[in-house]
Design an enzyme around this catalytic site. Structure first.
Site, PDB file in Angstrom:
ATOM      1  N   LYS A  80      -2.396  81.070  88.932  1.00 46.32           N
ATOM      2  CA  LYS A  80      -2.670  81.631  90.092  1.00 46.32           C
ATOM      3  C   LYS A  80      -2.597  83.037  90.600  1.00 46.32           C
ATOM      4  CE  LYS A  80      -1.431  80.235  94.882  1.00 46.32           C
ATOM      5  NZ  LYS A  80      -0.516  79.305  95.777  1.00 46.32           N
ATOM      6  N   SER A 155      -2.712  76.119  99.270  1.00 49.86           N
ATOM      7  CA  SER A 155      -3.285  77.442  99.004  1.00 49.86           C
ATOM      8  C   SER A 155      -3.794  77.391  97.529  1.00 49.86           C
ATOM      9  CB  SER A 155      -2.618  78.763  99.118  1.00 49.86           C
ATOM     10  OG  SER A 155      -1.380  78.612  98.436  1.00 49.86           O
ATOM     11  N   SER A 179       1.566  74.065  98.371  1.00 47.99           N
ATOM     12  CA  SER A 179       0.662  74.598  97.950  1.00 47.99           C
ATOM     13  C   SER A 179       0.348  74.257  96.633  1.00 47.99           C
ATOM     14  CB  SER A 179       0.536  76.158  98.082  1.00 47.99           C
ATOM     15  OG  SER A 179       0.162  76.633  99.283  1.00 47.99           O
TER      16      SER A 179
HETATM   17  N1  GLN Z   1      -0.453  75.268 103.594  1.00 50.37           N
HETATM   18  C1  GLN Z   1       1.070  75.989 104.047  1.00 50.37           C
HETATM   19  C2  GLN Z   1       0.855  77.264 104.606  1.00 50.37           C
HETATM   20  O1  GLN Z   1      -0.570  77.636 104.992  1.00 50.37           O
HETATM   21  C3  GLN Z   1       1.731  76.128 102.614  1.00 50.37           C
HETATM   22  C4  GLN Z   1       1.328  77.353 102.100  1.00 50.37           C
HETATM   23  C5  GLN Z   1       2.034  77.535 100.532  1.00 50.37           C
HETATM   24  O2  GLN Z   1       2.850  76.600 100.081  1.00 50.37           O
HETATM   25  N2  GLN Z   1       1.803  78.586  99.950  1.00 50.37           N
HETATM   26  O3  GLN Z   1       1.410  78.143 104.766  1.00 50.37           O
END
Ligand code: GLN
Length: 508
Positions: A80, A155, A179
């Protein structure tokens, strides 16, 4: 040769060890697959063919010389783009970091290199990991291999889509509130958020430092365990790193039994019919079928209640923006990446350059969270917002502790819905945030969680996921339960779920 892309990391490792294949062949097969389908998927922001092949050649030479190599040596991996890679562009999905070449490796990257895994490239993500669909990437969205009109989750949508589209056998993601797990559920892959402190955060571009954790994204539970062992372990460069042994995750994945285990279904996380308001009925149906399988294999399934979990989302959206607003202050146009000079100012001050750069370089979701976080931390409001959220966090941890006095693991559907169409939620932040309703509690408590596919949801033929949660430092329990369930499900499906995904168009 192209069938090499359909093997798991464990299978590749075994064939590499017995000289049936070489790492160069495996790496080339995946690079060819990326060239063929990534035009349609857009899982990668940067492909490092030269770097990956150099590692592969090195591993092949060392293997030929009879060297004893680590378990996954020669198996290629995607990373990532929030994880720094020395000499290879790292943007965290943000235009503000465009062109930045890190001068150092994250500890995760260093461990992958030490274990001999060729790094194929860097995967797409929501900007600074803020989002649940990968649509907030500064470089365009990633498409779900099951239906390219849909999002892959976020994400870490790029890592999940790369693995689901057979562009990489395994990947590393990061999970702050879901994410790794939510994209896993939406793409039919396995995703694990280890115990906070289990994997070093050194070299991860920080979103929320008290929540961020890197972990595996794979097509099987055993692969996740093998990768977990590579990246986990104490690191003096991260003051929150656990100074203790890595839980025996590979052993647990191989053990794969639930006989005599007590499994708790969390009522507040969509587990029972009356509370599953926001949960798609066929996602809940797949979840409940998995529970029956676990019972059939000798587990005792009971319902537990964690009342404070209903406040988890609200607390998370105070704590995360607060920490993010502080972490993102370093993007000041002086130290990294983009620098934009303000219009119509002949001799701009540093502050004017910083303002122009942040205005141009950050996307709207990032700005929204910086503003929210700055407000929540401002004097006079700190106690009412950030302080209260921290108290809720303590209540959530206590609810988990009480539940784990009664059961060994907790389970829930991973995400309330299957993958939604691109564009469906991008202008509705609250609808987007609700994707993580089931993954956020464990993040706030620092406890580990794993998502694995539970089947296809009837209506749309898209994958759904089941989440397994365990107490801090008991990550091995996740693997034991998930591997047992996976073997029963795969038998039922007549092969891995991803074998049912539609063929992708070759665009090369
Ligand atoms: N979707 C969640 C957020 O927007 C989690 C994001 C993540 O785990 N980086 O914060």
């Amino acid at each position: 040769m192209s069938d090499l892309i359909h093997l798991t990391a464990a299978e590749l490792a075994q064939k590499l060890a017995t000289d049936e294949i070489t790492s160069v062949e495996v790496t080339e097969a995946h690079l060819a697959r990326i060239a063929d389908v990534d035009g349609e998927i857009h899982a990668f922001l940067h492909v490092d063919a030269d770097g990956a092949l150099a590692t592969a050649r090195d591993i092949d030479a060392r293997h030929a010389a009879g060297e004893d190599l680590p378990a996954l040596a020669g198996v290629p991996i995607a990373v990532k783009d929030v994880i720094t890679t020395r000499g290879v562009p790292t943007t965290a999905g943000s235009r503000i970091l465009e062109g930045w070449i890190p001068p150092y490796d994250a500890t995760v990257t260093r461990r992958l290199k030490a274990a001999g895994l060729p790094i194929l490239g860097k995967t797409n993500m929501d900007e600074f990991a803020m989002g649940s669909s990968t649509e907030h990437s500064g470089f365009g969205p990633t498409h779900n291999p099951w239906d390219t009109g849909r999002i892959p989750g976020g994400s870490g949508g790029g890592s999940a889509a790369a693995v689901a589209a057979f562009e990489a056998p395994i990947a590393v993601g990061t999970d702050t509130g879901g994410s790794i797990r939510q994209p896993g559920a939406l793409t039919g892959t396995v995703g694990v958020k280890p115990t906070y402190g289990g994997v070093s955060r050194y070299g991860l571009i920080a979103l929320a430092s008290s929540l961020d954790q890197a972990g595996p994204v794979t097509r099987s539970v055993l692969d996740a365990a093998l990768l977990h062992e590579v990246i986990a372990g104490h690191d003096p460069c991260d003051s929150t790193s656990i100074d203790g042994p890595v839980p025996p995750v590979v052993e647990a994945a191989r053990r794969a039994d639930v006989d005599g285990l007590k499994i708790g279904v969390v009522r507040e996380l969509g587990g029972s019919a009356e509370s599953s308001g926001g949960f798609q009925p066929d996602v809940v149906a797949r979840f409940e079928e998995s529970l029956r399988l676990l019972e059939g294999a000798g587990a005792e399934v009971v319902e537990v209640s964690c009342p404070s979990f209903v406040h988890a989302l609200a607390a998370y959206y105070l704590i995360l923006p607060s920490e993010a607003s502080s972490n993102l202050a370093k993007f000041d146009a002086m130290r990294y990446g983009l620098r934009v000079l303000p219009d119509r100012v002949s001799d701009p001050t540093a502050e004017q350059v910083m303002a122009a750069t942040r205005e141009a370089g950050f996307g709207s979701e990032v700005k929204r969270r910086i503003i929210l976080g700055t407000y929540a931390l401002s004097s006079g409001y700190w106690d009412a917002y950030y302080g209260s959220a921290q108290k809720v966090r303590t209540l959530i941890r206590r609810d988990f502790d009480a539940a784990y006095e009664k059961v060994d693991v907790l389970v829930s559907p991973t995400a309330p819905t299957t993958a939604f169409p691109i564009g469906a939620k991008v202008d509705d932040p609250l609808a987007m945030y609700l994707n993580d309703i089931a993954t956020i509690p464990a993040s706030l408590a620092g406890m580990p969680g794993l998502s694995l596919p539970s089947g296809l949801a009837d209506e749309d033929g898209l994958p759904a996921g089941i989440q397994v949660l365990a107490p801090a430092m008991a990550d091995d329990r996740l693997y034991r339960v998930a591997a047992a369930l996976e073997s029963m499900l795969v038998e039922q499906w007549g092969g891995p779920l991803l074998a049912q995904a539609p063929e992708l168009e070759v665009t090369r």
